[in-house]
Structure formats: C-alpha cells, structure tokens
Design a protein around this motif. Structure first.
Motif, short mmCIF file in Angstrom:
data_model
loop_
_atom_site.label_atom_id
_atom_site.label_comp_id
_atom_site.label_asym_id
_atom_site.label_seq_id
_atom_site.Cartn_x
_atom_site.Cartn_y
_atom_site.Cartn_z
N VAL A 12 0.82 -1.42 0.32
CA VAL A 12 -0.15 -0.20 -0.32
C VAL A 12 0.71 1.26 -0.07
N ASN A 13 0.40 1.93 -1.24
CA ASN A 13 1.46 3.25 -1.33
C ASN A 13 0.39 4.14 -0.83
N GLY A 16 4.10 9.72 0.19
CA GLY A 16 5.98 8.58 0.80
C GLY A 16 5.74 7.70 1.11
N ASP A 17 5.22 7.35 2.17
CA ASP A 17 5.57 6.50 2.65
C ASP A 17 4.29 5.35 2.20
N SER A 18 4.90 3.75 2.36
CA SER A 18 4.65 2.44 2.41
C SER A 18 4.71 1.57 3.04
N GLN A 19 3.71 0.46 3.20
CA GLN A 19 3.13 -0.07 3.70
C GLN A 19 3.16 -1.56 3.02
N SER A 20 4.11 -3.24 3.57
CA SER A 20 3.95 -4.13 2.97
C SER A 20 3.58 -5.27 3.65
N PHE A 21 3.01 -6.23 2.79
CA PHE A 21 2.26 -7.05 4.14
C PHE A 21 2.15 -8.10 3.23
N GLU A 22 2.88 -8.92 3.96
CA GLU A 22 3.45 -10.59 3.50
C GLU A 22 1.78 -11.94 3.26
N MET A 23 1.84 -12.36 2.24
CA MET A 23 0.80 -12.66 1.72
C MET A 23 0.39 -14.25 2.86
N MET A 68 -9.38 0.08 4.06
CA MET A 68 -8.71 -1.32 4.30
C MET A 68 -8.77 -1.95 5.32
N ASN A 69 -8.86 -2.71 5.87
CA ASN A 69 -8.27 -3.22 6.81
C ASN A 69 -7.67 -4.82 6.15
N ILE A 70 -6.82 -5.00 6.59
CA ILE A 70 -5.62 -5.93 6.70
C ILE A 70 -5.64 -6.78 7.90
N ILE A 71 -6.70 -7.79 7.62
CA ILE A 71 -6.56 -9.57 8.48
C ILE A 71 -5.78 -9.95 8.16
N GLY A 72 -4.87 -10.15 9.58
CA GLY A 72 -4.07 -11.22 9.79
C GLY A 72 -4.47 -12.86 9.76
N THR A 73 -3.67 -13.80 9.51
CA THR A 73 -3.75 -15.09 9.69
C THR A 73 -4.10 -15.81 10.59
N ASP A 74 -4.10 -15.24 11.79
CA ASP A 74 -4.91 -14.56 13.10
C ASP A 74 -6.41 -14.44 13.37
N GLY A 75 -6.17 -13.70 12.48
CA GLY A 75 -7.85 -13.40 12.80
C GLY A 75 -7.62 -11.76 12.93
N THR A 76 -6.77 -11.53 13.28
CA THR A 76 -7.18 -9.54 13.97
C THR A 76 -6.40 -8.82 13.30
N THR A 77 -6.99 -7.76 12.83
CA THR A 77 -6.51 -7.06 12.25
C THR A 77 -5.01 -5.87 12.15
N ASN A 78 -4.18 -6.33 11.10
CA ASN A 78 -2.80 -5.92 10.43
C ASN A 78 -2.76 -4.65 10.59
N ALA A 79 -3.55 -3.82 9.73
CA ALA A 79 -3.46 -2.80 9.66
C ALA A 79 -4.65 -1.94 8.83
#
Length: 150
Positions: free
Chosen positions: A19-20, A24-31, A44-55
């Motif tokens: 996510v750019n 100028g900042d960016s966030q990267s999330f390993e799939m 936009m919410n990025i939900i981790g494999t453990d079910g919690t919101t990462n960002a």
C-alpha cells in the motif's frame, strides 16, 4: 454503513501486497500472513491469519495498492543450440528460440503430477495454461525446469 466487500487472498500467485500512500510512505504485508482484506466505509483493513486486524488504512491516504508477484516466467535459458526465451503471456507460456530443433514441453503440478505435455518443431511455440487451476507449476522445456504460477 459497513461495506461488506471482502477480497479472498491466497499466497499462490502473489508474495505481498504493498500500500503506497500519498505522503510517500508505504506498507508491505506478506501474503502468507494475510487471511483477508476487507473494505469499510472509511478504509481498507488487512486481517492477519490469526484473525486480528494487522492494519487499517484510510482511503484518503491510499495512492496505490499493488500485489508483488512471484514465480512469473520471464526468463532466458541457455541451450546447446542458443537461447530459449520463455514468457508468460496471459493464458499462455510462449517459448521462443528453438531454431528448428525439436521441443519437448511438460507442465507439472507442484506435487510432481504431470498435467500437460507437447512435442513440436519450430522456432516458437505457445502452450495454453487457461484450463489449469490456480497454483504453482513446473515447466520443463528440453530438460530445463522453471517455476510459474497460474
């Protein structure tokens, strides 16, 4: 009102989502660590494999969202006759540079099961991959093996 739009994401054809932001900042999330991406009224919410919101990223901050792919074929393989060029072109793998030699092509699933094979003569050849399920595959061309995803 919450928008109930959810993207199903898997680690088959992509390595990470980036996510750019406009600042100028960016966030990267390993799939491999992302279970799903949801959209709400504000972001936009990025939900981790453990079910919690990462960002959570506000829409107003997002400039671009990209998925960085792995295992796509764009490679040149040296052979005894010269150079073979392999390109993934939509639903086809294009093989160029045989210079009239016989070509043997085989596609294998990641578990080693052969799913397609072909023999041809000529300088160029295209093999269709549109019927393959999404996943990781091995393309073997005259004894040279390369990975690709569908």
């Amino acid at each position: 009102m919450l928008v109930a739009l959810t993207f199903a994401v898997g680690a088959q054809a992509q390595d990470k989502v980036v996510v750019n932001k406009h600042n100028g900042d960016s966030q990267s999330f390993e799939m491999s660590n992302v279970r799903k991406i949801t959209l709400s009224e504000t972001g936009m919410n990025i939900i981790g494999t453990d079910g919690t919101t990462n960002a959570t990223v506000n829409y107003i901050d997002i400039k671009t969202i990209t998925f960085e792919l792995v295992n796509g074929i764009e490679q040149v393989v040296n052979t005894e006759q010269g150079k073979l060029t392999l390109l993934k072109d939509g639903n086809y793998i294009r093989i160029k540079g045989f210079n009239g030699e016989n070509g043997k092509v085989a596609i294998y699933k990641s578990d080693g099961t052969m799913v397609d094979t072909a023999t041809f003569t000529g300088a160029d050849y295209a093999i269709g991959i549109e019927d393959l399920p999404r996943g990781l595959y091995i393309l073997n061309v005259n004894g040279q093996s390369l990975k690709f995803t569908r």
